[in-house]
Write a protein that holds these residues in place. Structure first.
Motif, mmCIF file in Angstrom:
data_model
loop_
_atom_site.group_PDB
_atom_site.id
_atom_site.type_symbol
_atom_site.label_atom_id
_atom_site.label_comp_id
_atom_site.label_asym_id
_atom_site.label_seq_id
_atom_site.Cartn_x
_atom_site.Cartn_y
_atom_site.Cartn_z
ATOM 1 N N LEU A 110 0.961 -1.362 0.060
ATOM 2 C CA LEU A 110 0.082 0.088 -0.034
ATOM 3 C C LEU A 110 0.914 1.186 0.021
ATOM 4 O O LEU A 110 0.457 2.136 -0.460
ATOM 5 C CB LEU A 110 -1.211 -0.113 1.187
ATOM 6 C CG LEU A 110 -1.829 -1.290 1.214
ATOM 7 C CD1 LEU A 110 -2.702 -1.000 2.474
ATOM 8 C CD2 LEU A 110 -2.875 -1.120 -0.113
ATOM 9 N N SER A 113 1.869 1.431 -4.012
ATOM 10 C CA SER A 113 0.901 1.179 -4.972
ATOM 11 C C SER A 113 -0.234 2.213 -4.949
ATOM 12 O O SER A 113 -0.837 2.701 -5.806
ATOM 13 C CB SER A 113 0.168 -0.223 -4.908
ATOM 14 O OG SER A 113 -0.755 -0.119 -3.863
ATOM 15 N N GLU A 115 -3.191 1.928 -3.678
ATOM 16 C CA GLU A 115 -4.408 1.258 -3.581
ATOM 17 C C GLU A 115 -5.180 1.272 -2.377
ATOM 18 O O GLU A 115 -4.496 1.426 -1.279
ATOM 19 C CB GLU A 115 -4.281 -0.343 -4.130
ATOM 20 C CG GLU A 115 -4.031 -0.292 -5.297
ATOM 21 C CD GLU A 115 -3.289 -1.661 -5.864
ATOM 22 O OE1 GLU A 115 -4.142 -2.377 -6.667
ATOM 23 O OE2 GLU A 115 -2.256 -2.216 -5.388
ATOM 24 N N ALA A 116 -6.616 1.060 -2.209
ATOM 25 C CA ALA A 116 -7.159 1.116 -0.955
ATOM 26 C C ALA A 116 -7.374 -0.379 -0.536
ATOM 27 O O ALA A 116 -7.631 -1.271 -1.642
ATOM 28 C CB ALA A 116 -8.423 1.800 -1.030
ATOM 29 N N ASP A 119 -10.410 -2.032 -2.092
ATOM 30 C CA ASP A 119 -10.482 -2.456 -3.587
ATOM 31 C C ASP A 119 -9.518 -3.676 -3.995
ATOM 32 O O ASP A 119 -9.583 -4.327 -4.999
ATOM 33 C CB ASP A 119 -9.655 -1.256 -4.286
ATOM 34 C CG ASP A 119 -10.604 -0.056 -4.172
ATOM 35 O OD1 ASP A 119 -11.857 -0.351 -4.026
ATOM 36 O OD2 ASP A 119 -10.094 1.038 -4.250
ATOM 37 N N ILE A 120 -8.897 -4.302 -2.926
ATOM 38 C CA ILE A 120 -8.204 -5.379 -3.136
ATOM 39 C C ILE A 120 -8.234 -6.799 -2.372
ATOM 40 O O ILE A 120 -7.646 -7.859 -2.433
ATOM 41 C CB ILE A 120 -6.412 -5.079 -2.828
ATOM 42 C CG1 ILE A 120 -6.153 -4.675 -1.592
ATOM 43 C CG2 ILE A 120 -6.240 -3.849 -3.944
ATOM 44 C CD1 ILE A 120 -4.798 -4.443 -1.480
ATOM 45 N N LYS A 125 -6.806 -9.065 -7.245
ATOM 46 C CA LYS A 125 -7.313 -7.543 -7.339
ATOM 47 C C LYS A 125 -6.362 -6.578 -7.235
ATOM 48 O O LYS A 125 -6.475 -5.413 -7.689
ATOM 49 C CB LYS A 125 -8.304 -7.419 -6.343
ATOM 50 C CG LYS A 125 -9.290 -8.524 -6.164
ATOM 51 C CD LYS A 125 -10.525 -8.080 -7.326
ATOM 52 C CE LYS A 125 -11.625 -8.839 -7.239
ATOM 53 N NZ LYS A 125 -12.507 -8.714 -6.157
ATOM 54 N N VAL A 126 -5.105 -6.964 -6.849
ATOM 55 C CA VAL A 126 -3.828 -5.833 -6.656
ATOM 56 C C VAL A 126 -3.435 -5.700 -8.241
ATOM 57 O O VAL A 126 -3.094 -6.479 -8.834
ATOM 58 C CB VAL A 126 -2.529 -6.675 -5.935
ATOM 59 C CG1 VAL A 126 -1.449 -5.778 -6.139
ATOM 60 C CG2 VAL A 126 -3.382 -6.812 -4.553
ATOM 61 N N SER A 127 -3.080 -4.296 -8.436
ATOM 62 C CA SER A 127 -2.920 -3.886 -9.676
ATOM 63 C C SER A 127 -1.183 -3.251 -9.747
ATOM 64 O O SER A 127 -0.633 -3.171 -10.669
ATOM 65 C CB SER A 127 -3.989 -3.173 -10.238
ATOM 66 O OG SER A 127 -4.066 -1.910 -9.573
ATOM 67 N N GLY A 128 -0.929 -2.786 -8.310
ATOM 68 C CA GLY A 128 0.059 -1.895 -8.330
ATOM 69 C C GLY A 128 1.354 -2.749 -7.734
ATOM 70 O O GLY A 128 1.342 -3.931 -7.711
ATOM 71 N N ARG A 130 4.887 -3.142 -4.846
ATOM 72 C CA ARG A 130 5.337 -2.868 -3.424
ATOM 73 C C ARG A 130 6.537 -2.666 -3.301
ATOM 74 O O ARG A 130 7.431 -2.614 -4.222
ATOM 75 C CB ARG A 130 4.914 -4.259 -2.704
ATOM 76 C CG ARG A 130 5.815 -5.175 -3.158
ATOM 77 C CD ARG A 130 6.085 -6.465 -2.250
ATOM 78 N NE ARG A 130 6.574 -7.509 -2.795
ATOM 79 C CZ ARG A 130 7.833 -7.825 -3.031
ATOM 80 N NH1 ARG A 130 8.776 -6.745 -2.707
ATOM 81 N NH2 ARG A 130 8.470 -8.753 -3.531
ATOM 82 N N SER A 164 -2.412 -12.284 -4.049
ATOM 83 C CA SER A 164 -1.719 -11.667 -5.191
ATOM 84 C C SER A 164 -0.158 -12.202 -4.864
ATOM 85 O O SER A 164 0.471 -12.021 -4.134
ATOM 86 C CB SER A 164 -1.860 -10.215 -5.296
ATOM 87 O OG SER A 164 -0.842 -9.675 -6.112
#
Length: 385
Positions: A110, A113, A115-116, A119-120, A125-128, A130, A164
């Protein structure tokens, strides 16, 4: 042979005392500003100190977060993330039990990325990306140091998973000296947790159940079965402790790729609602799920039996199967663990509620070799009560 995938960490470092070489082994990855994620108990026991000393010797600046609690809620993730961002962390070191390692994974993700959490949750669901991440377990159980999974407590009781490959660390470091102070009950419960990982990985109904995971699961059970009682009864036995760490890690690699099933699904509500440690929650329902599953995967259980109980090697199929289930039912008795739900304060009238909660764990139940209905879950809890 069907197509499968298998992913694990790029580097594993194992051996008593290897924590003293942490900076030498990981400095190039973690960078100059390292946030260290742990819990208060591990820190007070002095288990974080060797890592801090090594990082300091290597010239790193550190920020220590020890606010992790068992079954960490979202607030802990956010607090640790805020500290890491404020510090300007270039890398994350997680040291402790599964909860600390799970938090470290999410902090590393987090912080970079953006991301919230909401959302994951779920699978893939992880797109970013680390931050660099190194994980050091102080218990031989969860295998979190080699799994792409973090478990978070959401709301009052529910647990959700984030799955992920991005969560796999860069390095897993296994040093049995960090486990020497584990109390017998914790050693026993976390060891059974690792056994459950191997058993459920071997019999998983996942389409990615694969020969690599199955081979790792069998070797994990050989190591765990041969050493768990020694580690519990003589906690200073360094060889047994290192074998337990290795067994738990192999089981973690197995279920990271061939995921777990109904034992975990039924254990999660016990931990979430009654704050029973995860390993013990698994132990309480394990023999009853095995009996439920035996019609669907009895041959697999019979194949696994000699790994834990070598005396069953010459036995026939039926004797292996019964010996496997009954042997695992008696193991927590020999290890002085509670064996009934009533022993950990769960009222019988709340079993239907537990069954309803377990049915929400669809991510896990889909992997069980036998379909579990609501009435099935209720009967398993009743048998465990």
């Amino acid at each position: 042979m069907s197509t499968f995938t298998f992913a694990t960490v790029p580097q594993i470092i194992a051996g008593p005392g290897c924590i003293a070489r942490l900076s030498e082994l990981t400095k190039a990855r973690l960078g100059p500003r390292v946030v260290v994620i742990s819990d208060e108990g591990v820190a007070k026991a002095g288990l974080v100190q060797p890592a801090l000393a090594s990082l300091a010797d290597g010239g790193a600046e550190m920020s220590l977060f020890t606010g992790v609690v068992a079954d960490p809620p979202e607030a802990i993730i956010h607090s640790a993330m805020a500290q890491a961002i404020g510090f300007g962390a270039t890398g994350v070191l997680g040291i402790g039990g599964g909860s600390s390692l799970d938090v470290a994974k999410l902090v590393a993700l987090l912080c970079k990325s953006g991301e919230a959490l909401d959302d994951i949750y779920g699978v893939g669901k992880v797109s970013g990306q680390r931050l660099p991440l190194v994980l050091v377990p102080t218990t031989a159980g969860t295998g979190s140091e080699v799994t792409p999974i973090s478990i978070v407590t959401t709301g009052a009781y529910e647990k959700k998973g984030i799955v992920s490959p991005v969560l796999l660390p860069d390095v897993a470091l296994l040093d049995a000296e960090l486990t020497l102070g584990l109390p017998p009950a914790v050693t026993a419960a976390t060891g059974i947790d690792a056994m459950v990982h191997a058993i459920e990985a071997f019999t998983s109904a996942s389409t990615n159940n694969n020969p690599v995971s199955r081979a790792l699961a069998k070797e994990a059970l050989r190591l765990l079965g041969a050493n768990i009682e020694v580690a519990v009864m003589n906690g200073t036995d360094l060889a047994a402790r290192q074998a337990m760490l290795l067994g738990a890690m192999l089981a973690g690699q197995a279920f990271a790729n061939s995921p777990v099933a109904a034992v975990h699904a039924l254990a999660y509500p016990i931990g979430g609602r009654y704050h029973v440690a995860h390993g013990l929650s698994n132990s309480l329902v394990l023999p009853h799920v095995l009996r439920f599953n035996e019609t669907a995967c009895g041959d697999a259980y019979a194949e696994l039996a000699p790994c834990i109980f070598p005396h069953l090697e010459p036995a026939g199929q039926a004797e292996r199967l019964s010996g496997f289930i009954e042997g695992l039912a008696m193991l927590p008795v020999r290890l002085n663990l509670p064996v009934r739900l009533r022993d950990v304060g769960i009222p019988k009238e709340e079993l239907p509620m537990l069954a309803e909660s377990a049915m929400e764990q669809t991510r896990l139940l889909v992997n069980n070799p036998r379909t579990v209905s609501l009435s099935d879950a209720a009967r398993i809890y009743e048998a465990a009560w």
